[in-house]
Structure formats: C-alpha cells, structure tokens
Scaffold this active site. Structure first.
Site, short mmCIF file in Angstrom:
data_model
loop_
_atom_site.label_atom_id
_atom_site.label_comp_id
_atom_site.label_asym_id
_atom_site.label_seq_id
_atom_site.Cartn_x
_atom_site.Cartn_y
_atom_site.Cartn_z
N SER A 147 0.84 -1.20 0.00
CA SER A 147 0.00 0.00 0.00
C SER A 147 0.87 1.24 0.00
O SER A 147 1.91 1.28 0.65
CB SER A 147 -0.89 0.03 1.25
OG SER A 147 -1.51 1.29 1.37
N ARG A 192 -1.07 4.83 -0.65
CA ARG A 192 -2.08 5.75 -0.18
C ARG A 192 -2.68 5.37 1.17
O ARG A 192 -2.80 6.20 2.07
CB ARG A 192 -3.25 5.87 -1.19
CG ARG A 192 -2.98 6.78 -2.34
CD ARG A 192 -3.60 6.22 -3.61
NE ARG A 192 -2.87 5.04 -3.98
CZ ARG A 192 -1.78 5.06 -4.77
NH1 ARG A 192 -1.39 6.16 -5.29
NH2 ARG A 192 -1.11 3.95 -5.03
N THR A 193 -3.09 4.12 1.30
CA THR A 193 -3.85 3.73 2.50
C THR A 193 -2.99 3.81 3.75
O THR A 193 -3.38 4.38 4.76
CB THR A 193 -4.42 2.31 2.31
OG1 THR A 193 -5.12 2.29 1.07
CG2 THR A 193 -5.34 1.93 3.44
N ARG A 251 -5.74 -4.37 6.03
CA ARG A 251 -5.81 -4.68 4.59
C ARG A 251 -5.44 -6.15 4.46
O ARG A 251 -4.29 -6.54 4.69
CB ARG A 251 -4.84 -3.79 3.82
CG ARG A 251 -4.61 -4.28 2.40
CD ARG A 251 -3.88 -3.29 1.54
NE ARG A 251 -4.77 -2.20 1.18
CZ ARG A 251 -4.51 -1.29 0.23
NH1 ARG A 251 -3.37 -1.35 -0.44
NH2 ARG A 251 -5.37 -0.34 -0.04
N HIS A 285 -13.46 -2.31 -0.83
CA HIS A 285 -12.54 -1.25 -0.40
C HIS A 285 -13.40 -0.04 0.02
O HIS A 285 -13.45 0.97 -0.68
CB HIS A 285 -11.62 -0.90 -1.57
CG HIS A 285 -10.40 -0.10 -1.20
ND1 HIS A 285 -10.08 0.25 0.09
CD2 HIS A 285 -9.40 0.41 -2.00
CE1 HIS A 285 -8.96 0.95 0.08
NE2 HIS A 285 -8.53 1.06 -1.17
N GLN A 332 -12.07 3.67 0.20
CA GLN A 332 -11.87 4.27 -1.12
C GLN A 332 -13.17 4.91 -1.61
O GLN A 332 -13.17 6.04 -2.12
CB GLN A 332 -11.40 3.19 -2.11
CG GLN A 332 -11.15 3.72 -3.50
CD GLN A 332 -9.94 4.64 -3.57
OE1 GLN A 332 -8.86 4.26 -3.14
NE2 GLN A 332 -10.11 5.84 -4.09
N ASN A 367 -12.93 -5.53 -6.43
CA ASN A 367 -13.28 -4.99 -5.11
C ASN A 367 -13.78 -3.54 -5.16
O ASN A 367 -14.61 -3.14 -4.33
CB ASN A 367 -12.10 -5.13 -4.12
CG ASN A 367 -10.75 -4.75 -4.72
OD1 ASN A 367 -10.67 -4.21 -5.83
ND2 ASN A 367 -9.68 -5.03 -3.99
N ASP A 375 -9.90 0.96 -12.85
CA ASP A 375 -8.94 0.42 -11.88
C ASP A 375 -8.07 -0.58 -12.65
O ASP A 375 -8.38 -0.94 -13.80
CB ASP A 375 -9.72 -0.27 -10.74
CG ASP A 375 -8.81 -0.79 -9.62
OD1 ASP A 375 -7.63 -0.38 -9.55
OD2 ASP A 375 -9.29 -1.63 -8.83
N SER A 395 -5.73 -7.12 -9.92
CA SER A 395 -5.58 -6.61 -8.55
C SER A 395 -4.48 -7.33 -7.80
O SER A 395 -3.98 -8.38 -8.26
CB SER A 395 -6.91 -6.80 -7.80
OG SER A 395 -7.86 -5.88 -8.28
N MET A 396 -4.14 -6.81 -6.63
CA MET A 396 -3.15 -7.46 -5.77
C MET A 396 -3.60 -8.89 -5.48
O MET A 396 -4.77 -9.11 -5.17
CB MET A 396 -2.99 -6.67 -4.47
CG MET A 396 -2.34 -5.33 -4.67
SD MET A 396 -2.20 -4.40 -3.13
CE MET A 396 -3.79 -3.57 -3.06
N CYS A 444 -8.77 4.80 -8.52
CA CYS A 444 -8.36 4.69 -7.11
C CYS A 444 -6.85 4.75 -6.94
O CYS A 444 -6.37 5.07 -5.86
CB CYS A 444 -8.93 3.41 -6.50
SG CYS A 444 -8.43 1.93 -7.41
N LEU A 445 -6.11 4.44 -8.01
CA LEU A 445 -4.65 4.37 -8.00
C LEU A 445 -4.19 3.22 -7.09
O LEU A 445 -4.86 2.94 -6.12
CB LEU A 445 -4.00 5.69 -7.58
CG LEU A 445 -4.42 6.94 -8.37
CD1 LEU A 445 -3.65 8.15 -7.84
CD2 LEU A 445 -4.15 6.78 -9.86
N ARG A 499 -8.66 10.43 0.56
CA ARG A 499 -8.59 9.21 1.37
C ARG A 499 -8.38 9.59 2.84
O ARG A 499 -9.04 9.07 3.74
CB ARG A 499 -7.43 8.31 0.90
CG ARG A 499 -7.66 7.66 -0.46
CD ARG A 499 -8.80 6.66 -0.42
NE ARG A 499 -8.59 5.67 0.64
CZ ARG A 499 -7.77 4.61 0.54
NH1 ARG A 499 -7.13 4.38 -0.58
NH2 ARG A 499 -7.64 3.76 1.55
#
Ligand code: CP
Ligand code: NVA
Length: 305
Positions: free
Chosen positions: A52, A54-55, A103, A130, A133, A161, A222, A226-227, A262-263, A290
C-alpha cells in the site's frame, strides 16, 4: 455496541451523509492547520497483508495529525491467519490499541477480526471490497459537482473490489451505476442482486465501454489485475483489449465528465497517460481525500462527532 466499517453499507444512508459532511469539516480544519487533537493518547494498529502507498500513508498521517499514534504492521509482522489465528490477533490488539485498520486478502478474515475485536475495525481493502476508497470517491465527487443527485458513474474494467464497493454504496444512495467489463470478469452476482434489491439505484452490467459511458458524469477505472492476481496479467491484457479508458472513450461521456481512478494506475493499460494528465482527471484530489474521509470514519466510529 462498538461500530465497525467493513462495508460502506454498514452505515445507513444518513450516516454516510454525516460522515461525508464530517470529512468536509475535518478537511477544512486541516487546511487551516487548526490544533485539533481528538485522538490524543490513542493508538491505531494498522495491519497490512498487502502492499500500500495511499492507504498506509493516509491513515498514519491522518491519525497522527489528529493527535494519535499509528503503528504500521507489515505483511511479515503478524501473518494474520497463518502465524496466529485471526480471532487471537483481534483480542490481543484490542488490549493495546483503540482502533484497528486492516488490509487483508480474505474478506472472511476481516469479518472475523471485527467480530472478535473489542475496538472498532476499519476495512482498508480486502479481495472483496474497499469501503474507505468509495467514501473518499464520494467526497471528491461531492466537492467537484457540489451535490450527489442524479449521478451516473460508468466503471470500465475488472469487476473487482472497487466495483463491489460501488455496488454496496448503491444499496444506500441513489446512483446510476454502470459497469462495463469483459464477460469473464463480472462482479459478484450476489452483490449485484443485493444492490438491485435494495432499491434506490439503477445498476447495469454491460460489456460495451462505449455504451456504458454515454451520458456518464464520472468515468472510473482500476487496474486489470488486482493485488493477489498480478500473475494473471498477461492473459488479462488480452481479455481486456478494448477496455482502456482513452481520450476517445472520455469524449463519448458527458462533455463535463470527470475521470477517476483509485490508483495505483498502470498507465498505457487500463488508462492512457493523456487521460491521467487531462483536466478531467481528479485522481490526485481523490487520493488526498482518502485521508479526510478516513479521519471522518474514525471520528464517527469512536463517537467523536
Ligand atoms: N487506492 C489505494 O488503496 O492505494 P494503495 O493500494 O496504495 O493503498
Ligand atoms: N483493485 C485494486 C485496488 C487497489 C487500491 C487491488 O485490489 O489491487
């Protein structure tokens, strides 16, 4: 009873609006650099099983700026569900800290964490959703448009998500939400049904990006993988041909349409460099929000409203 924030619709529609206006108030205090320390002597445990930027940064900075101390726990520190049972982690952390954000991969794990923790738990992303977000996104749309009425959002890409978060929001606030995704990458059918059954919103799942963005005020995308699914990228790039948000697609939306992401973005794949850098792009305001949205969520959950 303690409150958690695992899904955006854990809040009622009035509560969502309360949190959004609280976020605007707290943001204004930040911008005035007011001395506002509601979390003095409090600690926030931040469990991250995935990467992560941003978060992690926004939670840590936000909680610190509100007078508290945030503790970052990286994927090797806790190894939740592997080194130690989720329900044990929940009870141990609750004895040290006033709030938990996590997370995780498995959505069932965050639900278990919330069920066994005695302090509020905030979902900082799972494979399923999420919610932080989406609160930041709504705050950004509210600031940009001035209101949330008659909002058409066209999401183009993976039914992931982020899409589930929009669908859970659509169960609470009236939206026209259209998701254009390849046929094998549709969002969870039960979540689509739940959003439709809830009533306030119009939900469409399409496979044609051009049809989806017609009349849209927000075009959102997005990453295609995804991860946790990055190893599928090669095959996904083939399946997502035609789903890139480029200037031609933006031109098919409303003339005043804004672009959101969302980046982190993979420029040249789900979105072009030109769209990211265009005046329509509000991705960095989104990223900033955020922090303000999460601060409001933490204040709301702990009754500091
Ligand atoms: N949008 C978002 O959650 O970014 P990070 O993965 O960098 O935290
Ligand atoms: N869908 C993306 C969102 C990242 C913020 C992921 O889960 O990797």
């Amino acid at each position: 009873m303690k409150r958690d924030f695992i899904h955006v619709d854990d809040l009622t529609s009035d509560e969502i609006k309360t949190v959004l206006s609280l976020a605007q108030e707290v943001k204004a205090k930040f911008q005035r650099r007011e001395d506002y320390r509601p979390f003095e002597n409090q600690t926030l445990a931040m469990i991250f099983a995935k990467p992560s930027a941003r978060t992690r940064i926004s939670f840590e900075t936000g909680f610190y700026r509100l007078g508290g101390h945030a503790i970052y726990l990286n994927p090797q520190d806790i190894e939740i569900g592997k080194r130690e049972a989720v329900k044990d982690v929940a009870r141990v952390i609750s004895r040290y800290n006033d709030l938990i954000t996590a997370r995780l991969f498995d959505h069932a794990h965050i639900q278990e964490l919330a069920a066994f923790a005695t302090v509020p738990v905030i979902n900082a992303l799972t494979d399923y959703n999420h919610p932080c977000q989406i609160m930041a996104d709504m705050l950004t749309i509210l600031e940009t448009r001035g209101h949330l009425e008659d909002l058409k959002i066209a999401y183009v890409g993976d039914g992931n998500n982020i899409v589930h978060s929009w669908l859970r929001l659509a169960a609470r606030l009236p939206l026209h939400f259209v998701c254009a995704c390849p046929p094998d990458y549709t969002p969870d059918a039960a979540t689509v049904q739940r959003a439709r059954d809830a009533g306030p919103s119009t939900i469409e799942i399409l496979h044609d990006p051009l049809a989806a963005v017609r009349d849209a005020e927000v075009v959102y995308t997005d990453v295609w993988a995804s991860m946790g699914r990055k190893h599928e990228m090669e095959v996904r790039q083939k399946h997502f041909q035609g789903f890139q948000v480029d200037s031609r697609l933006m031109a098919a939306a409303r003339p005043s349409a804004i672009f959101m992401h969302c980046l982190p973005a993979q420029r040249g794949l789900e979105v072009t460099d030109a769209v990211m850098e265009s005046p329509a792009s509000i991705v960095f305001a989104q990223a900033e929000n955020r922090m303000h949205a999460q601060n409001a969520i933490m204040l709301f959950l702990t009754g500091r409203t």
